[in-house]
Write an enzyme that holds these catalytic residues in place. Structure first.
Site, short mmCIF file in Angstrom:
data_model
loop_
_atom_site.label_atom_id
_atom_site.label_comp_id
_atom_site.label_asym_id
_atom_site.label_seq_id
_atom_site.Cartn_x
_atom_site.Cartn_y
_atom_site.Cartn_z
N HIS A 1 18.84 8.02 25.49
CA HIS A 1 18.12 9.07 24.77
C HIS A 1 17.02 8.51 23.88
CE1 HIS A 1 21.36 11.83 25.95
NE2 HIS A 1 20.45 12.77 25.72
N GLY A 2 17.24 7.35 23.34
CA GLY A 2 16.20 6.83 22.48
C GLY A 2 16.54 5.47 21.93
#
Lengths: 310, 471
Positions: free
Chosen positions: B326-327
């Site tokens: 996701h990040g």
């Protein structure tokens, strides 16, 4: 496929008709006319200035562009509707504030009356954006079309008056209290308004609010103004808003003095000097053109005399 | 180009017209149009990153052919290794280079040693996590012998860059999307209508629900120290619905748009907030990503075949990797770890597959009291990792969570999103129960009202993008 396209066309057409009818039914004409007057809308991210003014709509009305520019500074006035509340205003200006060398915060007295009014933000933005789509920073074709539709709606209903006439100020635009603008003052802002709010009853109410504020005043309520994160070479001043002589000026002076002490921020102008005769106001809160020139001259001098200016 | 923008409406109308009216009888030309439109769609953001998609596409196209042509297992492995190296290398560089360098610097400075390494100024290309996973799955599927490689570069490139799902999924497989692109498509009225309905639903979720919540979430998370505990709780709840409205809204629009072109994409969300436990939640939330990790990571790691401890290890790996996917931030890794921790008790108790069907409130119009309790608990527990997901750093997330239990004053502001959330839950519940409105007039009245709400809210809520574009 044919059936699909025909149905889609019919539904879209019906919807477009409804779309045109809705603003026709709801948008007051004195707002729609504002579209023709043109606005100064700035993409906030691109703004870099020496001096940033942050505060309520008293800034929009109180700063006279030419007068201030004569002081030799590039400035930006972020005067928003007071109902947005200080938290919202400060958050919105953070991006610009990072680059401004001098930040001048003007805590409007509506904020002091009711510092927790931040929830008005969506409503106010909605109001402004629906009425004046061009105030959107990402102004696009769709907004342009919508604004045209609303202007058309106005022309179809010129007789309708949304506001009580006594509350309509010449040249006043809701969006001017919402959007940021570079010290533009409306010349048509004349002292013709008869909207009186300082009746005996109102005075009593306002007096009570001041008293409440002073009683409840502590660091927690001041945090709204003090969370501004500054760099080493940045300065912040408090700027008292212009006050009508007939409007509880003494109490406001006390509040401004105690606020400056509490926040350890210098006042750009002495609060006493910001008390103006009623004739310099176009309504209860906002200066007219003459008043704005006087107020701006005082500000320009104060900035030049300020130790934060090289 | 954003789905909710006027530009996209013009773009979609133009491509749709060309696709069905001019190129109807030429399948290959239709695919070429899809490819050109997809590159245009992506280039609208930043044309410089088009080169990355083209590069990734060419690599996997060649890898697919080479794997099939390879005479021995070792060569096949080497070609697959090349695909993994290129795709994960691109992802690693553009998405994680800064994160690892900064973490390295932080680790040394924590020990009091200054590091000479300086961080890079790398811009994250939109949707890179999505399309690299899609191309990667193609090469792996070819390697496993699950699919045959395509020899048509246009079809393959259209599969990689298919514009409705290019930047935020659903992450498609070649066995589903590429196969459709290699076969003639026929326009079906019912599919077209279903597509438009999904687009409307997606826009409603995004513009009306998610963006309304966003106004309040942004304020609450930015100034959490100033708000009372219950306001912070509201902020955390709103963020759950913002995330859901935003991401599932995007998926709905993507699926609906694909339907207009005669292409079916996989379902990505199935009313996740009606999940009765965490296992069920993950079978309903971001389904395409969950399925990807299951097929290409969990099962190759051994899945649940190596006993309880092996299962626990693999589950934690999946959640941690999906957090990192996701990040590039410790908050996402914490998010993954907490999601894993919430799932583990079910796994240990052997109850992680208790709820595998759509039998919520079975045989009745409303859920039972027990189900409501289960759903509420699942949502409430899921709120904690979402706070990490939304916060800028771990410290902020911790402070936010602690703040939720202080100053228990009932909030007198930030209540606007509450009716919106109920509206979303109501819509989802009707969809779950497959509720049908028989009266066409009433149906169109609702569609018109929804469209009006979307239009009005699109001028109110200044949310320029979708959250998952950042991933």
């Amino acid at each position: 496929m044919r059936k699909f396209i025909i149905n889609l066309f019919i539904i879209s057409s019906l919807f477009s008709l409804v779309l045109l009818a809705v603003p026709y039914a709801t948008i007051p004409p004195n707002m729609a006319t504002g579209y023709d007057n043109g606005f100064n809308v700035f993409p906030l991210d691109s703004i870099s200035v020496d001096i940033l003014f942050v505060g309520p709509s008293t800034l929009s009305f109180g700063l006279h562009q030419e007068t201030l520019l004569e002081s030799g500074f590039d400035f930006f006035s972020f005067g928003l509707h007071a109902g947005t509340g200080p938290l919202y205003v400060l958050n919105e200006t953070k991006r610009i504030g990072r680059d401004a060398r001098i930040t001048i915060m003007s805590p409007g007295y509506p904020w002091i009356f009711n510092p927790q009014e931040g929830d008005l933000v969506p409503k106010l933005l909605s109001h402004s954006r629906q009425t004046f789509p061009e105030v959107l920073s990402n102004y696009g074709l769709r907004n342009f079309i919508l604004s045209k539709a609303w202007a058309l709606a106005h022309h179809l209903r010129p007789w309708h008056s949304y506001y009580n006439p006594s509350k309509v100020r010449d040249g006043f635009r809701w969006s001017s209290d919402i959007i940021s603008r570079r010290g533009v003052i409306r010349t048509q802002c004349k002292p013709t308004n008869q909207w009186k709010t300082t009746s005996g009853k109102n005075l009593e109410r306002i007096e009570k609010r001041f008293a409440d504020f002073e009683k409840a005043y502590d660091l927690e309520s001041a945090i709204d103004f003090s969370f501004w994160r500054q760099h080493k070479d940045q300065y912040t001043h408090l700027l008292p808003t212009p006050m009508r002589a007939s409007d509880l000026a003494d109490q406001y002076v006390d509040v401004m003095d105690s606020l400056a002490l509490e926040l350890s921020l210098p006042l750009l102008l002495a609060p006493e000097s910001c008390i103006f005769p009623d004739s310099l106001f176009c309504d209860r809160f906002h200066l007219n053109l003459e008043g704005s020139i006087i107020y701006s001259e005082m500000i320009a001098h104060a900035i030049n005399d300020s130790p934060s200016v090289d | 180009m954003l789905f909710q923008s006027f530009e996209f409406l013009v773009f979609l109308t133009f491509v749709f017209g060309l696709y069905w009216f001019i190129l109807k009888r030429h399948m290959q030309a239709q695919n070429l149009l899809i490819l050109a439109a997809s590159y245009f769609f992506y280039g609208w953001w930043d044309w410089r990153f088009l080169g990355l998609i083209v590069f990734s596409t060419l690599i996997d196209f060649v890898v697919g052919l080479k794997i099939t042509a390879a005479s021995n297992q070792q060569s096949k492995k080497a070609w697959l290794g090349l695909s993994l190296l290129v795709n994960l290398g691109l992802l690693g560089y553009f998405k994680y280079a800064n994160f690892f360098i900064e973490s390295w610097i932080d680790a040394w400075s924590y020990l009091g040693i200054s590091s000479n390494v300086s961080s890079l100024n790398v811009i994250l290309p939109v949707g890179i996590s999505f399309y690299t996973f899609q191309t990667l799955s193609y090469s792996i599927d070819v390697y496993r012998g699950d699919i045959k490689p395509t020899r048509n570069l246009i079809n393959f490139a259209a599969f990689v860059s298919f514009f409705p799902q290019l930047v935020a999924g659903p992450i498609e497989r070649a066995s589903k999307l590429l196969v459709q692109l290699e076969n003639k498509r026929i326009f079906k009225y019912e599919e077209g209508v279903a597509g438009l309905r999904l687009i409307l639903l997606g826009l409603f979720k995004k513009v009306v629900i998610a963006d309304t919540c966003a106004l309040h979430v942004n304020d609450i998370f930015a100034n959490y120290a100033d708000y009372s505990g219950p306001t912070l709780m509201l902020g955390a709840i709103y963020f759950g619905f913002q995330l859901y409205g935003d991401f599932s809204g995007y998926s709905d629009i993507a699926i609906g748009t694909a339907k207009l072109f005669g292409i079916q994409l996989m379902t990505n969300f199935k009313m996740p907030f009606f999940a009765r436990d965490h296992g069920e939640f993950w079978r309903r939330w971001h389904i395409s990503m969950g399925a990807w990790f299951r097929d290409y990571l969990y099962i190759p790691l051994g899945g649940s075949r190596g006993g309880k401890w092996m299962s626990i290890r693999n589950v934690m790996i999946i959640f941690l990797v999906s957090g990192l996917w996701h990040g590039a931030n410790w908050t996402f890794i914490a998010w993954g770890a907490i999601q894993g921790a919430l799932f583990l008790p079910l796994l240990l108790a052997g109850k992680n597959r208790r709820h595998t069907s759509d039998n919520i409130g079975e045989g009745r119009w409303l859920p039972t009291g027990r189900e409501v309790l289960q759903m509420t608990t699942t949502f409430a527990l899921g709120t904690i990792p979402r706070i990490f997901f939304r916060s800028d750093d771990i410290q902020d997330a911790n402070s936010y969570i602690i703040g939720m239990f202080h100053d228990l004053k009932f909030p007198d502001m930030h209540r606007t999103p509450i009716p919106y959330i109920f509206a979303l839950l109501l819509v989802d519940w009707f969809l779950l129960k497959k509720f049908k409105i028989e009266s066409a007039f009433l149906r169109y009245l609702i569609y018109g009202f929804a469209a009006l709400l979307i239009l009005v809210h699109s001028t109110i809520n200044p949310a320029p993008t979708f959250i998952y574009f950042e991933f």
